[in-house]
Design a protein around this motif. Structure first.
Motif, PDB file in Angstrom:
ATOM      1  N   THR A   1       0.836  -1.202   0.000  1.00 49.06           N
ATOM      2  CA  THR A   1       0.000   0.000   0.000  1.00 49.06           C
ATOM      3  C   THR A   1       0.868   1.248   0.000  1.00 49.06           C
ATOM      4  OG1 THR A   1      -0.080   0.245   2.410  1.00 49.06           O
ATOM      5  CG2 THR A   1      -1.774  -1.141   1.400  1.00 49.06           C
TER       6      THR A   1
ATOM      7  N   SER B  28      -8.605   4.593   0.352  1.00 50.30           N
ATOM      8  CA  SER B  28      -9.011   4.161  -0.979  1.00 50.30           C
ATOM      9  C   SER B  28      -9.884   5.206  -1.655  1.00 50.30           C
ATOM     10  CB  SER B  28      -9.797   2.846  -0.879  1.00 50.30           C
ATOM     11  OG  SER B  28     -10.170   2.393  -2.154  1.00 50.30           O
TER      12      SER B  28
ATOM     13  N   VAL C 261     -13.505   9.620  -1.107  1.00 48.43           N
ATOM     14  CA  VAL C 261     -12.428   8.737  -0.678  1.00 48.43           C
ATOM     15  C   VAL C 261     -12.791   8.199   0.697  1.00 48.43           C
ATOM     16  CG1 VAL C 261     -10.648   9.945  -2.014  1.00 48.43           C
ATOM     17  CG2 VAL C 261     -11.046  10.584   0.381  1.00 48.43           C
TER      18      VAL C 261
END
Length: 178
Positions: A17, A39, A48
């Motif tokens: 990530t 995300s 988001v």
């Protein structure tokens, strides 16, 4: 069969990530936390999400408050550790382009300033959706987290493989014919 939390965490660590610091303002001062549970959700409206431990201090601050997702640049490992609980020696540099939005960290690869949209129960975490109010992008490489440590990107591939996939709405055979 019960899931072993430690082994699940080890398994999830195999997903590389980016590293973000989510920032907000509380009691007249900037606050932040290192978060890799971030995300994109939607482009219309622009949303988001960030997922924060229910026990975290910043989780309590985000209820109905603007927040900024600061995507950290490769050289900001010390900043990530600072907001994860290991204070750094130097001073942090903050900026606030809009007084109605949350403060930004100077030097971030990208900043995504959000207004609160919704908050959902996520077990031992809270899931915050924010509507993107403004964003900025710098030209740099990201800080990457994988298997419990910071990593560097490898060489850039020449093409994006998903551009030819069936999930790409821009591909001519995907769109209905006239």
């Amino acid at each position: 069969m019960p899931v072993d939390a430690r082994e699940l965490r080890r398994c999830l660590g195999h997903f590389a990530t980016g590293v973000t610091v989510v920032t907000c303002e509380a009691d007249g001062a900037p606050h932040g936390a290192t978060v890799n549970a971030f995300s994109a959700v939607s482009l219309d409206p622009p949303l988001v999400l960030v997922s924060l431990d229910r026990k975290s201090k910043i989780g309590g601050y985000l209820a109905d408050s603007p927040f900024t997702v600061n995507v950290l640049a490769e050289e900001q490992g010390e900043v990530a550790l600072h907001f994860a609980g290991k204070p750094m020696d130097g001073e942090l540099e903050w900026r606030r382009p809009d007084p109605h939005l949350a403060p930004h960290l100077t030097g971030a690869l990208a900043t995504i300033a959000c207004t609160p949209w919704r908050c959902y129960d996520g077990g031992d975490h809270l899931i915050y959706l924010g509507e993107v109010a403004e964003f900025e992008i710098a030209d740099n490489d990201p800080l990457v987290f994988y298997l419990g440590g910071f990593r560097h990107l490898g060489p850039l591939h020449e093409s994006a493989p998903w551009l030819e996939s069936g999930d790409c709405p821009g591909v001519s055979w995907f769109a209905p014919s006239a």
